[in-house]
Design a protein around this motif. Structure first.
Motif, PDB file in Angstrom:
ATOM      1  N   ILE A  17       0.875  -1.165   0.000  1.00 47.80           N
ATOM      2  CA  ILE A  17       0.000   0.000   0.000  1.00 47.80           C
ATOM      3  C   ILE A  17       0.909   1.211   0.000  1.00 47.80           C
ATOM      4  CG2 ILE A  17      -1.768   1.271   1.296  1.00 47.80           C
ATOM      5  CD1 ILE A  17      -2.583  -1.453   2.537  1.00 47.80           C
ATOM      6  N   LEU A  18       0.675   2.138  -0.883  1.00 46.34           N
ATOM      7  CA  LEU A  18       1.601   3.250  -1.097  1.00 46.34           C
ATOM      8  C   LEU A  18       1.721   4.140   0.138  1.00 46.34           C
ATOM      9  CD1 LEU A  18       3.483   4.718  -3.036  1.00 46.34           C
ATOM     10  CD2 LEU A  18       1.510   6.028  -3.850  1.00 46.34           C
ATOM     11  N   THR A  19       2.898   4.113   0.760  1.00 50.38           N
ATOM     12  CA  THR A  19       3.240   4.987   1.872  1.00 50.38           C
ATOM     13  C   THR A  19       4.697   5.398   1.715  1.00 50.38           C
ATOM     14  OG1 THR A  19       4.053   3.232   3.349  1.00 50.38           O
ATOM     15  CG2 THR A  19       1.680   3.694   3.402  1.00 50.38           C
ATOM     16  N   ALA A  20       5.166   6.250   2.621  1.00 47.32           N
ATOM     17  CA  ALA A  20       6.557   6.697   2.565  1.00 47.32           C
ATOM     18  C   ALA A  20       7.535   5.538   2.731  1.00 47.32           C
ATOM     19  CB  ALA A  20       6.812   7.755   3.638  1.00 47.32           C
ATOM     20  N   ARG A  42       0.804  -2.967  -6.004  1.00 45.51           N
ATOM     21  CA  ARG A  42       0.694  -1.857  -5.054  1.00 45.51           C
ATOM     22  C   ARG A  42      -0.567  -1.056  -5.342  1.00 45.51           C
ATOM     23  NH1 ARG A  42       5.959   1.581  -4.028  1.00 45.51           N
ATOM     24  NH2 ARG A  42       5.755   2.001  -6.255  1.00 45.51           N
ATOM     25  N   VAL A  43      -1.284  -0.688  -4.281  1.00 40.49           N
ATOM     26  CA  VAL A  43      -2.489   0.119  -4.416  1.00 40.49           C
ATOM     27  C   VAL A  43      -2.276   1.453  -3.730  1.00 40.49           C
ATOM     28  CG1 VAL A  43      -4.006  -1.892  -4.541  1.00 40.49           C
ATOM     29  CG2 VAL A  43      -3.546  -0.832  -2.321  1.00 40.49           C
ATOM     30  N   ASP A  44      -3.114   2.417  -4.058  1.00 37.54           N
ATOM     31  CA  ASP A  44      -3.001   3.729  -3.439  1.00 37.54           C
ATOM     32  C   ASP A  44      -3.447   3.660  -1.982  1.00 37.54           C
ATOM     33  OD1 ASP A  44      -6.000   4.817  -3.230  1.00 37.54           O
ATOM     34  OD2 ASP A  44      -5.784   3.746  -5.142  1.00 37.54           O
ATOM     35  N   LEU A  45      -3.088   4.687  -1.232  1.00 42.66           N
ATOM     36  CA  LEU A  45      -3.323   4.701   0.213  1.00 42.66           C
ATOM     37  C   LEU A  45      -4.808   4.597   0.550  1.00 42.66           C
ATOM     38  CD1 LEU A  45      -2.005   5.038   3.017  1.00 42.66           C
ATOM     39  CD2 LEU A  45      -2.332   7.502   2.766  1.00 42.66           C
ATOM     40  N   GLU A  46      -5.655   5.327  -0.158  1.00 39.10           N
ATOM     41  CA  GLU A  46      -7.077   5.313   0.157  1.00 39.10           C
ATOM     42  C   GLU A  46      -7.671   3.920  -0.048  1.00 39.10           C
ATOM     43  OE1 GLU A  46     -11.260   7.563  -1.082  1.00 39.10           O
ATOM     44  OE2 GLU A  46      -9.352   8.221  -1.948  1.00 39.10           O
ATOM     45  N   THR A  47      -7.324   3.277  -1.157  1.00 41.89           N
ATOM     46  CA  THR A  47      -7.833   1.931  -1.429  1.00 41.89           C
ATOM     47  C   THR A  47      -7.362   0.948  -0.364  1.00 41.89           C
ATOM     48  OG1 THR A  47      -7.893   2.339  -3.819  1.00 41.89           O
ATOM     49  CG2 THR A  47      -7.840   0.037  -3.104  1.00 41.89           C
ATOM     50  N   GLY A  48      -6.067   1.022  -0.032  1.00 42.12           N
ATOM     51  CA  GLY A  48      -5.513   0.118   0.954  1.00 42.12           C
ATOM     52  C   GLY A  48      -6.124   0.297   2.326  1.00 42.12           C
ATOM     53  N   CYS A  49      -6.272   1.545   2.763  1.00 43.61           N
ATOM     54  CA  CYS A  49      -6.813   1.800   4.097  1.00 43.61           C
ATOM     55  C   CYS A  49      -8.292   1.448   4.180  1.00 43.61           C
ATOM     56  CB  CYS A  49      -6.575   3.252   4.494  1.00 43.61           C
ATOM     57  SG  CYS A  49      -4.835   3.604   4.843  1.00 43.61           S
ATOM     58  N   ARG A  50      -9.012   1.628   3.092  1.00 47.84           N
ATOM     59  CA  ARG A  50     -10.419   1.212   3.093  1.00 47.84           C
ATOM     60  C   ARG A  50     -10.528  -0.303   3.287  1.00 47.84           C
ATOM     61  NH1 ARG A  50     -11.840   2.925  -1.710  1.00 47.84           N
ATOM     62  NH2 ARG A  50     -12.232   5.036  -0.942  1.00 47.84           N
ATOM     63  N   ALA A  51      -9.628  -1.046   2.632  1.00 47.54           N
ATOM     64  CA  ALA A  51      -9.623  -2.505   2.791  1.00 47.54           C
ATOM     65  C   ALA A  51      -9.235  -2.898   4.212  1.00 47.54           C
ATOM     66  CB  ALA A  51      -8.667  -3.133   1.782  1.00 47.54           C
ATOM     67  N   MET A  52      -8.280  -2.170   4.804  1.00 51.70           N
ATOM     68  CA  MET A  52      -7.862  -2.484   6.169  1.00 51.70           C
ATOM     69  C   MET A  52      -8.993  -2.254   7.160  1.00 51.70           C
ATOM     70  SD  MET A  52      -3.964  -0.945   6.113  1.00 51.70           S
ATOM     71  CE  MET A  52      -3.478  -1.556   7.730  1.00 51.70           C
ATOM     72  N   VAL A  53      -9.670  -1.136   7.047  1.00 53.80           N
ATOM     73  CA  VAL A  53     -10.761  -0.834   7.976  1.00 53.80           C
ATOM     74  C   VAL A  53     -11.913  -1.809   7.785  1.00 53.80           C
ATOM     75  CG1 VAL A  53     -12.497   0.895   8.596  1.00 53.80           C
ATOM     76  CG2 VAL A  53     -10.115   1.575   8.262  1.00 53.80           C
TER      77      VAL A  53
END
Length: 250
Positions: A189-192, A203-214
């Motif tokens: 998931i795209l982060t620093a 690799r997915v963008d941060l919003e997509t990744g965090c939505r899946a995590m939540v």
């Protein structure tokens, strides 16, 4: 009743992204990280976009173990309870073993494992008093097998975090406790931490990744690869591939 969610490492990356997702779901937020300026900006953004959400922030360096207990307890006192703790703060400074960078590997191990242990302890002390709560350990797909090079120490710390969470789940199940524990195994998931990684697969963008995590957290699964596709089958294969094949892949 509105859930109270405590997130460490909330000033950037996955922590910030998950804070925004939980805010959109109407959760109250206890956010902590080292950079207060970033936390205050995130707090302002969330209160602008979700005026009814209660957001409180505190400075915390998770390597200050006494402060971990103090900050967690202070949030609990402010809100009256903590329903969910996300052990998220971490770094990715690992270097190949034996290359003169013990300093970087020690810092990674101390932040990603020892400080995570402090967070587990502080969260569970609160949950045992309350007799409820949901502990979420942010591990990594790299935890499923030993990884080479820069990933060796990082992956080992994440495997340690996953093992802590599993052992705790077994204990709580044995006692029929209402406290839940979830282990998240994020892929790229795209982060620093990984923005400089070349050819990061899937690799997915941060919003997509965090939505899946939540979404995985809300389902309360014991262990979840996120996003589930393609990382669930990838994790299955990684656990079973011979080392000779892994050496050619990484």
């Amino acid at each position: 009743m509105t859930s109270v969610v405590l997130i460490t490492g909330a000033s950037s990356g996955l922590g910030e992204g998950m804070a925004r997702e939980f805010a959109a779901r109407g959760c109250s937020l206890a956010l902590c990280a080292r950079r207060m300026d970033r936390l205050e900006q995130l707090q302002a953004d969330i209160q602008r976009d979700h005026p009814g959400v209660d957001v409180r922030v505190a400075t915390l360096d998770v390597n200050d173990h006494d402060a971990v207990f103090q900050v967690f307890d202070a949030f609990c006192e402010q809100f009256g309870r903590i329903d969910r703790v996300l052990v998220n703060a971490g770094i990715g400074k690992g270097q190949p073993l034996g290359t003169g960078r013990f300093d970087a590997n020690r810092e990674t191990a101390e932040t990603d494992f020892v400080a995570a242990l402090a967070q587990f302890e502080a969260a569970m002390a609160i949950f045992r008093r309350q007799n409820h709560g949901h502990l979420v350990a942010v591990s990594s797909i790299s935890a499923v097998r030993g990884m080479p090079g820069n990933m060796t120490v990082y992956g080992a710390t994440k495997a340690g975090v996953a093992s802590l969470a599993e052992g705790l789940r077994v204990e709580l199940r044995k006692k029929a406790s209402p406290i839940r524990v979830t282990t998240l195994l994020p892929g790229y998931i795209l982060t620093a931490i990984n923005e400089d990684v070349k050819n990061a697969p899937f690799r997915v963008d941060l919003e997509t990744g965090c939505r899946a995590m939540v979404a995985a957290i809300e389902k309360g699964r014991p262990v979840a690869c996120v996003p589930p596709w393609p990382w669930t089958p990838i994790a299955f294969l990684l656990r079973r591939l011979p080392e000779s094949i892994l050496a050619r892949m990484f």
